[in-house]
Design a protein around this motif. Structure first.
Motif, PDB file in Angstrom:
ATOM      1  N   ARG A  39      60.063  18.263 -57.462  1.00  0.00           N
ATOM      2  CA  ARG A  39      60.300  19.246 -56.392  1.00  0.00           C
ATOM      3  C   ARG A  39      59.001  19.433 -55.631  1.00  0.00           C
ATOM      4  N   GLU A  74      59.427  25.895 -64.055  1.00  0.00           N
ATOM      5  CA  GLU A  74      59.939  24.935 -63.076  1.00  0.00           C
ATOM      6  C   GLU A  74      59.042  23.694 -63.047  1.00  0.00           C
ATOM      7  N   TYR A  76      57.446  20.494 -61.486  1.00  0.00           N
ATOM      8  CA  TYR A  76      57.110  19.929 -60.182  1.00  0.00           C
ATOM      9  C   TYR A  76      56.922  18.420 -60.257  1.00  0.00           C
TER      10      TYR A  76
END
Length: 90
Positions: A39, A74, A76
């Motif tokens: 992401r 999250e 990356y």
């Protein structure tokens, strides 16, 4: 703007694996560094966590894995790299 492109994430991944490697190896060459960008890493993200670990060793080849994640978990980017020690001089 505001997005971290491939350069920043790749550089961070290489720094993570290199720093973990420096505690176990004194010298070697980067044979490859493969980064999976999961992401966009925005410049507004205040903190990221770099993790690196030794994956396996095969003779002179040392494989390491790394990840770049936010404090909330999250993901990356994740990476795998191969370092090769030079052949001993005869």
């Amino acid at each position: 703007g505001g997005e971290g492109g491939g350069g920043g994430g790749g550089a961070a991944a290489k720094a993570a694996v290199a720093s973990s490697r420096s505690s176990t190896e004194t010298f070697g060459f980067t044979a490859y560094l493969h980064v999976n960008y999961r992401r966009p890493l925005l410049a507004s993200v205040p903190v990221v966590i770099l993790r690196a670990k030794h994956d396996r060793q095969e003779g002179r080849k040392q494989y390491l894995k790394a990840s770049i994640a936010g404090v909330g978990g999250e993901l990356y980017a994740d990476a795998e790299t191969l370092f090769v020690r030079p052949k001993p001089k005869k």
